[in-house]
Design a protein around this motif. Structure first.
Motif, PDB file in Angstrom:
ATOM      1  N   THR A  39      76.812  -8.949  83.213  1.00  0.00           N
ATOM      2  CA  THR A  39      77.700  -8.677  84.336  1.00  0.00           C
ATOM      3  C   THR A  39      76.995  -9.090  85.626  1.00  0.00           C
ATOM      4  O   THR A  39      75.812  -8.814  85.801  1.00  0.00           O
ATOM      5  CB  THR A  39      78.028  -7.172  84.389  1.00  0.00           C
ATOM      6  N   ALA A  45      85.729  -8.992  88.965  1.00  0.00           N
ATOM      7  CA  ALA A  45      84.935  -8.818  87.743  1.00  0.00           C
ATOM      8  C   ALA A  45      84.416 -10.177  87.294  1.00  0.00           C
ATOM      9  O   ALA A  45      85.197 -11.097  87.053  1.00  0.00           O
ATOM     10  CB  ALA A  45      85.779  -8.175  86.654  1.00  0.00           C
ATOM     11  N   VAL A  68      85.791 -17.366  76.136  1.00  0.00           N
ATOM     12  CA  VAL A  68      86.005 -15.948  75.861  1.00  0.00           C
ATOM     13  C   VAL A  68      84.684 -15.356  75.386  1.00  0.00           C
ATOM     14  O   VAL A  68      84.015 -15.937  74.529  1.00  0.00           O
ATOM     15  CB  VAL A  68      87.098 -15.718  74.789  1.00  0.00           C
ATOM     16  N   ASN A  70      83.268 -12.495  73.281  1.00  0.00           N
ATOM     17  CA  ASN A  70      83.697 -11.576  72.230  1.00  0.00           C
ATOM     18  C   ASN A  70      82.504 -10.701  71.869  1.00  0.00           C
ATOM     19  O   ASN A  70      81.422 -11.215  71.572  1.00  0.00           O
ATOM     20  CB  ASN A  70      84.137 -12.362  70.994  1.00  0.00           C
ATOM     21  N   VAL A 117      86.286  -6.152  71.425  1.00  0.00           N
ATOM     22  CA  VAL A 117      86.454  -6.411  72.856  1.00  0.00           C
ATOM     23  C   VAL A 117      86.369  -7.914  73.075  1.00  0.00           C
ATOM     24  O   VAL A 117      85.456  -8.574  72.574  1.00  0.00           O
ATOM     25  CB  VAL A 117      85.378  -5.685  73.705  1.00  0.00           C
ATOM     26  N   ASN A 118      87.337  -8.446  73.815  1.00  0.00           N
ATOM     27  CA  ASN A 118      87.391  -9.871  74.131  1.00  0.00           C
ATOM     28  C   ASN A 118      87.649 -10.003  75.628  1.00  0.00           C
ATOM     29  O   ASN A 118      88.556  -9.371  76.160  1.00  0.00           O
ATOM     30  CB  ASN A 118      88.516 -10.579  73.382  1.00  0.00           C
ATOM     31  N   MET A 119      86.850 -10.842  76.305  1.00  0.00           N
ATOM     32  CA  MET A 119      87.007 -11.060  77.742  1.00  0.00           C
ATOM     33  C   MET A 119      87.283 -12.530  78.011  1.00  0.00           C
ATOM     34  O   MET A 119      86.416 -13.371  77.761  1.00  0.00           O
ATOM     35  CB  MET A 119      85.746 -10.604  78.480  1.00  0.00           C
ATOM     36  N   GLU A 120      88.481 -12.826  78.479  1.00  0.00           N
ATOM     37  CA  GLU A 120      88.840 -14.197  78.819  1.00  0.00           C
ATOM     38  C   GLU A 120      88.238 -14.524  80.188  1.00  0.00           C
ATOM     39  O   GLU A 120      88.402 -13.753  81.141  1.00  0.00           O
ATOM     40  CB  GLU A 120      90.355 -14.363  78.854  1.00  0.00           C
ATOM     41  N   CYS A 121      87.540 -15.650  80.271  1.00  0.00           N
ATOM     42  CA  CYS A 121      86.765 -15.984  81.466  1.00  0.00           C
ATOM     43  C   CYS A 121      87.066 -17.385  81.977  1.00  0.00           C
ATOM     44  O   CYS A 121      87.198 -18.332  81.200  1.00  0.00           O
ATOM     45  CB  CYS A 121      85.267 -15.884  81.162  1.00  0.00           C
ATOM     46  N   ILE A 139      86.234 -12.796  85.028  1.00  0.00           N
ATOM     47  CA  ILE A 139      86.930 -12.232  83.865  1.00  0.00           C
ATOM     48  C   ILE A 139      88.390 -12.078  84.269  1.00  0.00           C
ATOM     49  O   ILE A 139      88.728 -11.284  85.145  1.00  0.00           O
ATOM     50  CB  ILE A 139      86.329 -10.873  83.456  1.00  0.00           C
ATOM     51  N   VAL A 142      90.905  -8.687  79.839  1.00  0.00           N
ATOM     52  CA  VAL A 142      90.075  -7.959  78.879  1.00  0.00           C
ATOM     53  C   VAL A 142      91.001  -7.355  77.833  1.00  0.00           C
ATOM     54  O   VAL A 142      92.037  -6.769  78.167  1.00  0.00           O
ATOM     55  CB  VAL A 142      89.256  -6.842  79.562  1.00  0.00           C
ATOM     56  N   HIS A 143      90.630  -7.504  76.570  1.00  0.00           N
ATOM     57  CA  HIS A 143      91.410  -6.961  75.461  1.00  0.00           C
ATOM     58  C   HIS A 143      90.518  -6.021  74.668  1.00  0.00           C
ATOM     59  O   HIS A 143      89.397  -6.392  74.301  1.00  0.00           O
ATOM     60  CB  HIS A 143      91.928  -8.093  74.566  1.00  0.00           C
TER      61      HIS A 143
END
Length: 194
Positions: A39, A45, A68, A70, A117-121, A139, A142-143
């Motif tokens: 982070t 974010a 992403v 993951n 947890v998946n973060m699309e970036c 980000i 976030v899923h």
């Protein structure tokens, strides 16, 4: 405590090993394991990943500017390691690792279904550092697996059994030792390792 001089290098351990998925403009996707991720900003974010230029996925990241992150679990430690030591030039990692693609909700990059947890970036900047390029990314979505949410929809990430990586070894994250600000709460006492 006696200390010795040590050779320069990455000594900030443990780190979170993450599975990064990416895709080129032709729709060909790949995944790679990245241990240097973190982070970097809360508003907006943002996070960063560091990737060697010679990695197969580097060109995909440069071409589309999307990926992403993951978060793998203890159950995915073998797949996490395998994705890091094999090249997408030689194998289809999705097939080899028996992992499943889940369509991204904001970006065109697939997410890994098995990761909770998946973060699309979306890449904002690439910094050439030397052996690695640093991808600074916002980000954009976030899923989170619903099993990690309590009845008030608060995230209980400790239930995910995420991984940590330190000096060539993978670890499961252990028990909770405290929560942010616990040391200053009324009646707080220092735990002497008991």
């Amino acid at each position: 405590m006696a200390k010795e001089m040590w050779k320069p290098g990455n000594m900030l351990y443990p780190v979170p090993p993450v599975l990064v998925t990416c895709q080129n403009k032709k729709g060909e996707s790949n995944m790679l394991t990245v241990a240097w991720a973190g982070t970097v900003c809360s508003t907006p974010a943002m996070l960063s990943i560091s990737v060697r230029k010679e990695r197969y996925s580097h060109a995909m990241l440069m071409e589309t500017g999307e990926f992403v992150v993951n978060l793998p679990t203890e159950d995915l430690v073998w797949e996490t390691d395998e994705a890091g030591v094999r090249s997408g030039r030689d194998i289809n990692k999705w097939e080899k690792l028996h992992l499943h693609q889940e369509e991204g909700k904001v970006l065109s990059v697939p997410m890994i279904s098995e990761c909770p947890v998946n973060m699309e970036c979306k890449v904002k900047q690439v910094l050439e550092l030397g052996s690695h390029d640093l991808f600074l990314a916002e980000i954009v979505a976030v899923h989170v697996d619903s099993s990690l949410l309590d009845e008030k929809k608060r995230l209980q990430l400790e239930k995910a059994k995420l991984l940590a990586y330190s000096h060539g070894q993978y670890f499961g994250l252990g028990k909770v030792l405290g929560s942010f600000g616990f040391s200053v709460r009324k009646g707080a006492k220092k735990n002497k390792g008991k």
